[in-house]
Design an enzyme around this catalytic site. Sequence first.
Site, PDB file in Angstrom:
ATOM      1  N   SER A 159      60.668 -16.042   7.603  1.00  0.00           N
ATOM      2  CA  SER A 159      60.306 -14.632   7.576  1.00  0.00           C
ATOM      3  C   SER A 159      58.821 -14.498   7.880  1.00  0.00           C
ATOM      4  O   SER A 159      58.045 -15.430   7.642  1.00  0.00           O
ATOM      5  CB  SER A 159      60.587 -14.043   6.188  1.00  0.00           C
ATOM      6  OG  SER A 159      59.967 -12.783   6.017  1.00  0.00           O
ATOM      7  N   TYR A 185      57.817 -15.859  -2.883  1.00  0.00           N
ATOM      8  CA  TYR A 185      58.645 -15.658  -1.690  1.00  0.00           C
ATOM      9  C   TYR A 185      57.928 -16.182  -0.452  1.00  0.00           C
ATOM     10  O   TYR A 185      58.516 -16.889   0.368  1.00  0.00           O
ATOM     11  CB  TYR A 185      58.962 -14.174  -1.521  1.00  0.00           C
ATOM     12  CG  TYR A 185      59.798 -13.860  -0.304  1.00  0.00           C
ATOM     13  CD1 TYR A 185      61.132 -14.263  -0.224  1.00  0.00           C
ATOM     14  CD2 TYR A 185      59.253 -13.169   0.783  1.00  0.00           C
ATOM     15  CE1 TYR A 185      61.901 -13.984   0.900  1.00  0.00           C
ATOM     16  CE2 TYR A 185      60.014 -12.880   1.898  1.00  0.00           C
ATOM     17  CZ  TYR A 185      61.337 -13.289   1.960  1.00  0.00           C
ATOM     18  OH  TYR A 185      62.102 -13.014   3.080  1.00  0.00           O
TER      19      TYR A 185
END
Length: 330
Positions: A159, A185
């Site tokens: 990502s 994350y």
Amino acid sequence: MTTAQAPIGSGFKAASTTNDVINGQDLTGKVAIVTGGYSGLGVETVRVFLKAGAQVIVPTRDRARAEKALAEVPGAELMDLDLMNPASIDAFADAFLASGRPLHVLVNNAAVMASPLLRDDRGNEAQFSTNHLGHFQLTMRLWPALCKAKGARVVAVSSRGHRYAPVDLEDPNFNNRDYDPWKSYGQSKTANALFALALDQRGKAHNVRAFSLHPGGILATNLSRHMSAEALQATGFVAKDGSPIIDPETGKKTLEQGAATTVWCATSPQLNGMGGVYCEDCDISPVVSADAETVGVFFPGVWPWACDPHQAEKLWQLSEKMTGVSFPAS
């Protein structure tokens, strides 16, 4: 030969869809595993692989939910797997290897995002455990089947969120620093990219190539379950009524557009003989200049810390230590 981290001019665009990139390809006789294949981008990836003729296995922690999600995508084979449970990973891999099948495509797609501080049974922080360590162990345990394919690809869904943080190799589990769900994350997504880089270096001699990618900002999926409605709206990706805002040029994509780069990395002949690179918008991504690190997370490109081969090797060694699983000697 090392693949350059630079666009190749694939001809596809940010708005390209899974149907665009799979057009003309026949996956008959190919076997694919898609983790997280019963939610969001995973369902779309499974649908396209099946439509192109592949045999697709979807690992699941929740069979009832998976059956419901895939009701309109018939043909996928479900097998039990919990990426936070090492014994479950081993059992899944043993069952697949016992079937004698080769594995042509492994898409490490499952993820959690910005979750509260949780730990697996070994004490590893949940986002790092699920997004990276579980997939590391799964890939290593499935290695014989990947080699058996005599031409396989491993695709790590990363990502642009990798920009939130590099991997803290000294304290990946937030044992000695304050927990931040977005830094957690970010480091897990950086780990995905570094894993693909290090795996490709080991795998290319066995005709197993690896890629990582940013699919796009598709927040209106189960991945955003830990975010409030207000937080989702604040991202600029979700409207006041909760509907997704679609603008692929700024990274706001439909599921079909978002999963396109996954499918492209997994199947495109344009990538034959290549690997170890981070991709987005169905092309290899450029590297963001080190002096541009104040640029927002939605600016195209991969951060230098997510494509550093030295960091990739350090992470690999740490991952072997944390999982107890090593790359096969032969």
